[in-house]
Every structure is written in C-alpha cells, then in structure tokens.
Design an enzyme around this catalytic site. Structure first.
Site, mmCIF file in Angstrom:
data_model
loop_
_atom_site.group_PDB
_atom_site.id
_atom_site.type_symbol
_atom_site.label_atom_id
_atom_site.label_comp_id
_atom_site.label_asym_id
_atom_site.label_seq_id
_atom_site.Cartn_x
_atom_site.Cartn_y
_atom_site.Cartn_z
ATOM 1 C CB THR A 1 54.016 40.306 28.283
ATOM 2 O OG1 THR A 1 54.786 41.364 28.836
ATOM 3 C CG2 THR A 1 54.672 38.997 28.579
ATOM 4 C CD GLU B 1 55.400 37.236 31.618
ATOM 5 O OE1 GLU B 1 54.386 36.648 31.159
ATOM 6 O OE2 GLU B 1 55.402 38.444 31.903
ATOM 7 C CE LYS C 1 45.270 47.198 46.559
ATOM 8 N NZ LYS C 1 45.256 47.633 45.146
ATOM 9 C CD1 TRP D 1 42.989 43.935 49.025
ATOM 10 C CD2 TRP D 1 43.997 42.158 48.135
ATOM 11 N NE1 TRP D 1 44.332 44.197 48.989
ATOM 12 C CE2 TRP D 1 44.974 43.115 48.452
ATOM 13 C CE3 TRP D 1 44.401 40.949 47.567
ATOM 14 C CZ2 TRP D 1 46.334 42.904 48.213
ATOM 15 C CZ3 TRP D 1 45.745 40.728 47.329
ATOM 16 C CH2 TRP D 1 46.700 41.713 47.642
#
Ligand code: ADP
Length: 543
Positions: A185, A330, A439, A444
């Site tokens: 990755t 993954e 943030k 969020w």
C-alpha cells in the site's frame, strides 16, 4: 464428524486452466506498449503462462520467492502472474507511479529475485538496478528487436526467455494458503506495507467480487480494466475474467480519455473500472467532442469517492449504470459495491442517487462494523460515524514481515483507517480517512462530503478539502478547487452554491484556486502534500 467432500485446493492457476478449457478462444486484446493492438486467447495465455513458470524454474526461482512486475495491464503481464503463481512463487506488483527510490525501497523490502518490466519503465529500471542486489534477472516484456538501450544488467527479452522452454510445465500443487501475490500500500504514513495474498484469498475474492450484486460481470461481458494490475489486483478483474470467460481489453500504457474511448468503442466493451480521475477525463472528452458510448453498460468507480454529478452524468446522459465501490489493498481489494436492493429501483431517481453515492454494501464474504475510540461498536443507523473495521477470507491478517500489527485486533478485525457510517440497509458511507478528517470545535467535518458537492458546481473540475489551523476552532475547512478549462467561478459563487447543501458550520472558510491538485500513485488526492502547500495559509475568518 467431517463432511465427505473433496479437498480441492483453491489455486489461482486453476482459473487460467478453466478459461483455457472452457473459453479457449475468448480474446484478450491489448494495446501494446510497442503501439499496435495485439490479440491473444485464453488458450494461448494459459500455454504461455506455463512457459513463464518453466523459464523461471529453469532460472532457479524457488517456491515462495518473489518475482516483481513493473508493468501496465497487458496480456503479457497477465500470463506472467499466472506463470509465477503456478510455480508456487509470488508475483509482486510494483507501482511505477512511485519515485524510483520508493520502488527500490519496496523491491529491497520484498527481496525480489526477478523483475519483469515494460519498456516504458526501462529508465526506472536502469536507475534502481544497482540499488536492489537481490534482483538477479531483468526480463523486458518485449521481443529481442525492441530490447531497450538502457544500461540494465542481466537483461533478457521476455519472448526469448519463454521461447527457450516448452509449454509442458506441470503446475505445482500445494496448500491453498500458500502465498501468491504481494502488493504494497502506498503508505501515506510511514513506509509502505506489504499485503501478501494467498491462492485461497485470491480465488475466494474472485467469487466474492463476482457476485451478481457485487461487480456482476458475466462471460458475455467485454471488460476493460483501466485500474492497473499494480493497484490491488486490478480490483479482482484479472482473476474474475478467466473465471467466467469474459473478454479482456487491456489498455496498456494509454489511460487518457481519447485512448480509453477508442478501446471502449472498437472492442465493444460492456464493463469497465477505474478511479474517478480517469472518468473525469473521459467525461470531459465526451462533453467536448459530443461523442456517445455505444456499447458500455456498466462502470465501476472506486479508489476515491465517486461524486454524485459523475454518477448522474454517466447514468442519465450516457445510459451507463454506475457501481460505486470501496475497498483497499488489504481487502484484495473489494469491500463494498453500491448496487441497489429490492424495491429501490422504484424510488425517484434522486433518491436512488442518495444510495448510489454511498460507498455500497458488503457482498457475502466481507464483514464490517464501526467503532468509537474505545473500540465499542456503534449503531448501524446511518448517523453515527466511527472507525470502520472489516473481517473476511480475503482481508489481510497481518502485513508482510509483521509490520503495522496495531491495525489488527485479537478478534481478527482489521482497522481500515477510514471513518464511516453504516445504515440499516447495510450501505456504508465513508466520511473520511481518519487522518484527513477536519476537527472543528471538537466536532468532525467530512472532507469527502464537501468535495463531492463542490464538483457538482458546473465550473468545478476537481475539489479537495483540507483542514487549516484556526486559533478558535482548532481547524477549519479550506476548499481547494481546479476549474474546468474555459470556465470561471468566484469564491463567493462557489460558497453560495454549497450553502444549504451542508450544515452551516461545515461551510468552508475560504476557497483557493489552483492549476492542479496533487494525486498519489493510486489516483487519490494527496492530502499531505496539499496540507503542506497551505500550511501558512491564513483564513479570512481569523480576526
Ligand atoms: P493506497 O492506500 O495505497 O492508496 P488503496 O487502494 O488500498 O491504496 O486505498 C484504500 C483507501 O482508498 C480506502 O481506505 C479509502 O480511504 C479510499 N477509498 C477507496 N475507495 C473509496 C471510495 N469509493 N470512496 C472513498 N474512499 C475510497
């Protein structure tokens, strides 16, 4: 008591044998690196894959050793994979879009023994060859006449390499859990990490991704994987197409709008898959030329969020169904696909789109949950968002050489690093990558949602939202925009366009116009670089 059924190991090379026997004359068409369109069949590819295995065996590649590829999507690349896997060795896809130093680092980490490469990358190979002592043989994926001039040691032409042996090689048989493929990755934090697929996980992943409500490909399809084989196994297509006998159209080095369009039309492609930036280019090409798509039925968009406007344009203007997919290296990589469920097709189109812009729902074989910072599971109500964790037979249980162990918990869940919601219908929505979330005042803000809306503005080609330091709120969103060629829009016009579409406190504090937004080697917006570009940016909202 055990069942009395056969133990038939799930081995990847059985896929190409199946295709050769049952779909032997089905075509694999390649836009070759040398230029011309070349045609092969599954029958020929399976035979050549056996030659690859025999030639590597003769050279001394042993089971478990890594054979790297630095190559575009071509028939040669495909047959190399099957040959390497059928020998019990491990194909290792290197991403040519990385810097040569990163490629060398990864090849050293993997201890690659042989490297197959396309002519386009001869320059990179010349540069990295002295830095990767484990590589004992460099195979240029071409014939002798086209061998590169570059100074590459131990160089051989692929066609010579496989001509020196015959196609009578007997595939090795071994445990289905044997390592088969390796893909790193891009590692936006720390070093890249290796994901080590097994034969079993690759075959099961092809079954999982092939479900009708997942990628939904059929033998009658002609599939054009624009998504590179070096980007997480070309999203299952390199295994799924031989499994079902679909025609494959391999785009080689040319991934621009006009070249992709030409193949979609000339090879009567019915299904294709790529990241949004590729489709942005194709749609712009269609818009400027007034051309239409005669054969294409289905496009899979993933790797980054597919903007609503993109889905709508494909479906309503060009009659092409969009499957929005999410996944990661993954996960082999498919995690979710956004096919509608029973009854949803009766909803008004804009309501259907509300589902289609979500990242999709998991096919059987993928388990998902969202958790809070204490790892407590959050409700599947479409509102609560938390870290997305996944589990399944084609999900990694660790990284190569044991790195990054903190992402895997004791119950076998893998932390994706994405922040998401799950709704009662099973649809998942990514709100951000955990490290990109903004943030603001302890709450969020989802950068992805704002980006998706911003690209709906008629003058906006691409948009990225990053958090910029703010003394009162900690961070506030800055919208970075690339305008479409010949179009204009002011800061206020764009903010006005967003007003009412998102919560007021999500409205970006400013809009910055740039020529170009940087992308990673897998086509994602490079937020780290973007944040660096704007570290000293002073928001107009700071008093
Ligand atoms: P890399 O991390 O090397 O760039 P991956 O393809 O493994 O490559 O990246 C996986 C990540 O890409 C996911 O964790 C997610 O953040 C993002 N991603 C993939 N598909 C989507 C999508 N449809 N919408 C939003 N983000 C996506």
């Amino acid at each position: 008591m055990l069942g009395l059924m056969q133990d038939w190991p799930l081995l990847v090379h059985k896929l190409i044998d199946h295709a050769a026997l049952n779909h032997g004359s089905r075509e694999i068409v390649t836009r070759s690196v040398e230029g011309p369109i070349v045609r092969a069949t599954y029958g020929q590819i399976a035979a050549r894959a056996r030659r690859v295995a025999a030639a590597l065996d003769r050279f001394g590649v042993r089971p478990g050793e890594r054979v790297a590829t630095l190559a575009w999507n071509t028939a040669q690349h495909l047959e190399s994979w099957y040959g390497i896997a059928g020998l019990g060795a491990v194909y290792h896809t290197l991403n040519p879009r990385l810097f040569p130093e990163q490629i060398a680092w990864i090849a050293n980490h993997a201890e690659d023994k042989v490297l197959f490469f396309d002519l386009s990358f001869a320059g990179i190979v010349e540069q990295i060859a002295p830095q990767v002592p484990s590589i004992k043989l460099f195979v240029a994926l071409t014939d002798r006449a086209h061998l590169p001039e570059a100074k590459i040691p131990d160089l051989v032409a692929y066609e010579d390499f496989i001509a020196a042996v015959d196609d009578g090689f007997t595939w090795r048989t071994f445990d289905e859990n044997t390592a088969c493929g390796l893909c790193y990755t891009s590692g936006t934090t720390g070093h890249p990490k290796g994901v080590l697929y097994s034969h079993r996980s690759n075959v099961l992943h092809a079954f999982i991704a092939g479900q009708a409500d997942a990628l939904g490909a059929r033998g009658a399809d002609a599939i054009l994987p624009v998504v590179p084989m070096f980007h997480a196994n070309a999203w299952a297509l390199a295994f799924l197409a031989p499994m079902i006998g679909a025609k494959l159209v391999m785009p080689g080095p040319k991934l621009d709008g006009p070249s992709i369009y030409e193949l979609l039309e000339s090879e009567a492609v019915t299904m294709t898959a790529a990241v949004p930036t590729v489709w942005l280019a194709l749609l712009q090409y269609l818009e400027t030329t007034g051309k239409t798509l005669s054969h294409l039925k289905r496009v899979v968009i993933g790797g980054s969020a597919a903007p609503r406007a993109m889905i709508e344009t494909f479906e309503t203007k060009y009659g092409v169904e969009v499957a929005h997919a999410w996944g990661m290296t993954e996960m082999s990589p498919i995690g979710t696909v956004g096919t509608l469920k029973a009854g949803m097709e009766k909803l008004p189109y804009q309501r259907q789109l509300d589902y289609k812009v979500k990242q999709g729902r998991p096919p059987f074989g993928v388990e998902m949950k969202i958790v809070d910072d204490e790892d407590r599971e959050l409700p599947r109500d479409g509102k609560a968002f938390g870290r997305l964790k996944v589990r399944g037979p084609s999900v990694a249980k660790g990284y190569f050489r044991g790195e990054g162990a903190e992402a895997f918990d004791a119950d076998g869940w893998f932390d994706t690093g994405d922040v998401a919601t799950l709704d009662p219908e099973g649809f998942m929505t990514i709100t951000d990558r955990a490290k990109d979330v903004i943030k603001s005042g302890g709450e969020w803000i989802s950068s992805i949602e704002i980006e998706n809306l911003a690209v709906g503005h008629p003058a906006v080609a691409e948009a990225a939202v990053i958090g910029v330091a703010h003394p009162k709120w900690d961070e506030r969103p800055l919208l970075v925009v690339v305008l479409k060629p010949g179009k204009s829009a002011s800061r206020d016009e764009i903010l006005e366009y967003l007003t009412g579409k998102i919560a007021k406190w999500w409205l970006p504090d400013d809009v910055a116009f740039v020529e170009d937004i940087p992308h990673t080697a897998t086509g994602k917006i490079q937020k780290i670089t973007l944040r660096k570009m704007f570290t000293d940016y002073r928001l107009p909202t700071i008093a």
